[in-house]
Enzyme design. Structure first.
Site, PDB file in Angstrom:
ATOM      1  N   GLN A   1      35.956  53.454  12.254  1.00 22.14           N
ATOM      2  CA  GLN A   1      34.523  53.647  12.019  1.00 22.14           C
ATOM      3  C   GLN A   1      34.321  53.759  10.512  1.00 22.14           C
ATOM      4  O   GLN A   1      34.830  54.664   9.861  1.00 22.14           O
ATOM      5  CB  GLN A   1      34.027  54.912  12.716  1.00 22.14           C
ATOM      6  CG  GLN A   1      32.540  55.071  12.623  1.00 22.14           C
ATOM      7  CD  GLN A   1      32.054  56.278  13.374  1.00 22.14           C
ATOM      8  OE1 GLN A   1      32.358  57.399  12.997  1.00 22.14           O
ATOM      9  NE2 GLN A   1      31.296  56.047  14.432  1.00 22.14           N
TER      10      GLN A   1
ATOM     11  N   CYS B   1      24.514  58.126  11.290  1.00 24.88           N
ATOM     12  CA  CYS B   1      24.968  59.517  11.283  1.00 24.88           C
ATOM     13  C   CYS B   1      23.961  60.409  10.551  1.00 24.88           C
ATOM     14  O   CYS B   1      23.565  60.121   9.426  1.00 24.88           O
ATOM     15  CB  CYS B   1      26.334  59.616  10.597  1.00 24.88           C
ATOM     16  SG  CYS B   1      26.996  61.293  10.603  1.00 24.88           S
TER      17      CYS B   1
END
Length: 92
Positions: free
Chosen positions: A48, A79
């Protein structure tokens, strides 16, 4: 790696690494090296990646692929963590 291994033992088909800052791939340190390492039996290998600069993201992706470290890259653009958004990444 140990947590991903446990997840695979319980049948998870894809286990993604912790988030790795794209610029860290260009300037590896011990933490980045650990986050981009996989066990020999881990396939597919998925990292990621997050960052703020498209060029840096593309270079990190190119390097990880050319080095044979990954089979799959998850680009994180959502995020909400302050640690990530304060640098302009994630959902900033």
């Amino acid at each position: 790696y140990p947590f991903r291994k446990i997840c695979r033992e319980f049948g998870a088909p894809l286990c993604v690494s912790e988030m790795v800052l794209a610029s860290g791939v260009s300037r590896p340190n011990a933490e980045t090296s650990m986050k981009t390492s996989f066990g020999e039996d881990e396939h597919p290998r998925s990292i990621q990646l997050y960052g703020v600069d498209p060029y840096t993201l593309s270079e990190a992706t190119r390097r990880l692929v050319e080095d044979g470290k990954v089979d799959h890259i998850d680009l994180n653009f959502g995020c909400p963590m302050k640690k990530v958004t304060s640098k302009g990444g994630g959902a900033a």
